[in-house]
Design an enzyme around this catalytic site. Sequence first.
Site, short mmCIF file in Angstrom:
data_model
loop_
_atom_site.label_atom_id
_atom_site.label_comp_id
_atom_site.label_asym_id
_atom_site.label_seq_id
_atom_site.Cartn_x
_atom_site.Cartn_y
_atom_site.Cartn_z
N ASP A 59 25.63 24.17 0.03
CA ASP A 59 25.46 24.48 -1.39
C ASP A 59 26.49 25.53 -1.75
O ASP A 59 27.03 26.20 -0.87
CB ASP A 59 24.02 24.88 -1.78
CG ASP A 59 23.39 25.89 -0.87
OD1 ASP A 59 24.13 26.66 -0.21
OD2 ASP A 59 22.13 25.93 -0.82
N HIS A 65 26.53 27.23 3.48
CA HIS A 65 25.99 27.90 2.29
C HIS A 65 27.10 28.80 1.76
O HIS A 65 27.43 29.80 2.38
CB HIS A 65 24.75 28.73 2.64
CG HIS A 65 23.59 27.90 3.12
ND1 HIS A 65 22.92 27.04 2.27
CD2 HIS A 65 23.00 27.79 4.33
CE1 HIS A 65 21.95 26.44 2.95
NE2 HIS A 65 21.97 26.87 4.22
N GLU A 121 20.54 28.78 14.38
CA GLU A 121 20.82 30.20 14.09
C GLU A 121 20.54 31.13 15.26
O GLU A 121 19.91 32.18 15.09
CB GLU A 121 20.04 30.65 12.84
CG GLU A 121 20.39 29.83 11.61
CD GLU A 121 19.63 30.24 10.35
OE1 GLU A 121 18.79 31.14 10.45
OE2 GLU A 121 19.89 29.64 9.30
N GLU A 126 24.00 21.81 5.45
CA GLU A 126 23.14 22.43 4.43
C GLU A 126 23.98 22.92 3.25
O GLU A 126 23.72 23.97 2.68
CB GLU A 126 22.37 23.62 5.03
CG GLU A 126 21.54 23.27 6.25
CD GLU A 126 20.71 24.44 6.78
OE1 GLU A 126 20.55 25.44 6.05
OE2 GLU A 126 20.25 24.34 7.93
N ASN A 138 23.04 24.41 15.23
CA ASN A 138 23.26 24.56 13.78
C ASN A 138 23.30 26.05 13.42
O ASN A 138 22.47 26.84 13.88
CB ASN A 138 22.09 23.87 13.05
CG ASN A 138 22.33 23.75 11.55
OD1 ASN A 138 23.40 23.33 11.12
ND2 ASN A 138 21.32 24.11 10.76
C1 XIL Z 1 15.16 27.30 3.89
C2 XIL Z 1 14.44 26.43 2.90
O1 XIL Z 1 15.36 25.87 2.02
C3 XIL Z 1 13.42 27.21 2.16
O2 XIL Z 1 12.62 26.36 1.33
C4 XIL Z 1 12.51 27.97 3.14
O3 XIL Z 1 11.62 28.78 2.41
C5 XIL Z 1 13.34 28.79 4.07
O4 XIL Z 1 14.30 27.99 4.70
N1 XIL Z 1 19.13 27.88 6.98
C6 XIL Z 1 18.35 26.90 7.44
C7 XIL Z 1 17.31 26.29 6.59
O5 XIL Z 1 18.58 26.43 8.58
O6 XIL Z 1 16.21 25.82 7.32
C8 XIL Z 1 16.86 27.21 5.54
O7 XIL Z 1 15.97 26.51 4.68
C9 XIL Z 1 18.01 27.78 4.81
C10 XIL Z 1 18.96 28.52 5.70
#
Ligand code: XIL
Length: 758
Positions: free
Chosen positions: A262, A231, A152, A260, A195
């Site tokens: 969802d 996401h 990020e 990641e 990422n």
């Molecule tokens: C999130 C986790 O899922 C949570 O449990 C934590 O509190 C915060 O981070 N992008 C990412 C992940 O790269 O590491 C993040 O994970 C979600 C968004």
Amino acid sequence: MLRRINWLAVLLLALPLTVITEAQTLRDAATARGLRIGAAVNMNPFRNESIYTQTLGREFNILVAENAMKFDAMHPAQNTYNFTDADALVAYAEANNMAVRGHTLVWHSQIPGWLTGGNFTRDQVIAIMRDHIMTVVGRYRGRIAAWDVVNEAVSDNNGQLRTDSFWHQRIGPEYIAMAFQFAHEADPDAKLYYNDYSAEGSGAKSDAVFNLVSGLVNQGVTINGVGWQMHQINPFRIQQAHRTNAQRLASLGLEVSITEMDVRISLPTTAQELSEQALAYRDVVEFCLSQPNVKTLVTWGFTDKYSWIPGFFSGFGDALIFDMNYQPKPAYSAMLSALGGGPPLPAPTGLAATAGNAQIQLIWNPVAGATGYNVKRATTSGGPYTTIATVSTTSYTDTTVTNGTTYFYVVSAFNSAGESANSGQVSATPPAANFALSANPASLTIIRGTSGTSAITITRSGGFSSSVALSAGGLPSGVTATFNPATTTGTSSTLTLAASTTAATGMTSLTITGVGGGLTRTTTLILTVNPAPDFTLSANPSSLTVNQGASAASTLSITRVGGFAGSVAFSASGLPSGVTATFNPPSTTGTSSTVTFTASSAAPLGSANVTISATGGGLTRTATIALTVSGGGGTGGVTITPAINANSPWYNEEVIRLNNTGNITALSVTIVIQRTTGVGLNGQYNTVGGQILQSNTVTPATITYQFTLAPGQTLGMGTNRTFAAQTNGAGTIHPTSGDTYTVTYTTGGVSFTQTGHF
Ligand code: XIL
């Protein structure tokens, strides 16, 4: 016995020679397709819920630590590393023959306070970063397949680097290339990833990520891929932009991993939303299968029981592929079947066909995991079917049909793993061209000399569009029918029925006929022609005799026609004098009344024509009653009064007094006196004079006194004319109540008799 063995042999031969076993888990299906399928692991259930680790190991062939490999978790103090959780995850992965993604080395978030608050120089921060990467990556060298080296780093706002990042602020933009160099040093075989989120498809952030990584590639920095966090918000579908973006990264020699994923749903979740969510997951699987540089799909957790979504996105949830109870959701089945695993697709259910004009609409229920449907048609029940369309929706409109023909349909579902059996068959017949007629009103009443209308409606079906010619049959004489219009391609016409003043009255059934397009259709219209409102009057009897001093009645009947409903009032004219007429009722809205004639006792005798008038609704109708006044039961205007002038033992006189109002042309007065002991005739007299002849007859029991009007004589009107009978003797007083009289006379041509006693 022999027979049975033969049949068994036939059966065995008919069995397929190979049995295809479908993969029943995501892991098996993905492995078979050369895909890494994985999930982020939450340490709490990992350590405490056996179903969590069972599901994880069964369904995935790669895992990632949701938090356990982040900077703050692994490096809580400058000189302290904590490998407990990371070691446990890697050990579990190795025990279960799973790969591991490492997440994440350099990120602006989840970094410890000792670092951010430590007042380190640029060189010190670089050294700390290097130490961290060397220590962590080095520890798992050869055991962690891919690392999210930098996470990020690109801003959401301007497509530039995120300048408020600790790393950017303390090192400058070079921190990114440095991190990749250190990671490569620590494990030259690990795949190194940049990422980020919201950089999957097209847009400024995708472009910024592309520019960042292409810059690294050009600098000769070792970078192997770009992680698309994925996401997403339901509904989400893969677009051409995702393929284009994956291809331009491929052109840099880079892989893409879905890291990641969802798909969060706005709560509460509906079944429809779960179906849409399944399409999102299915799309991403198909995307991975079809893009040569995308071979890893990791979801951010796997059960909705442990998902970061509800805690970070208020009002959202249910973003993953297992529900809170570890039950697979539609998204799971869709992924599995997109991977070619799972049970064969079931045949679609709920197929329904609705016929319209020149079309048949089909709908059916969606089949989870299907990517499309074959619509098949036959013109005989049971087939053979021809596939007429392949669609991705769950409905289809067949417009290649002929009205009046029956079609039979089945639908099958398919995906990359194959095609389902056919659904149950439905049939439909688009209606043949047709029309129907109706008349409104369907019954019509008109009065002679007037007209009425009825709306004729032509109801067209099955695409019937011909012109319809209208006609009317069965018209009574004197009635004409006109249609406006008489022929039409529309749906209505106005029928006017006109009755002449002499049209036949009564009820007739008319047939309205429409002819068009080779079809003849009819409807019926009941026509009633009524005469104009009117009535007639009759009297029964129409000839009547009323006696003087008496009454006689006749029934009057009103016959109403043409809907005449008015009240009718009665009167009589031409009544003879002394006669009155009364009506009961004197007026009526009904159909009858009674007229009663009453003649006074002095009413002159004779006959007259009495006119009875009935008046109502502006009309007067009459009937004539021939009325005769007769004397029967009257006196002819003659009054007879018996009187006793004297009554003693030696002399008795009983008289008749006569008053008359009309001429008397014949008169006979007879008085009979009883003879009691010693009683005898004394004499008789009258006060009229010579016109009266008088005589008497004496017997032992009676004396009869006779007075007679001489023939040819007439007595004009007079009063108190006296006819007297006298007796004498020394006997006892005889009882006068036994003495009688009889007076017979003719007046007005009618004879009367009055009798009585003294
Ligand atoms: C999130 C986790 O899922 C949570 O449990 C934590 O509190 C915060 O981070 N992008 C990412 C992940 O790269 O590491 C993040 O994970 C979600 C968004």
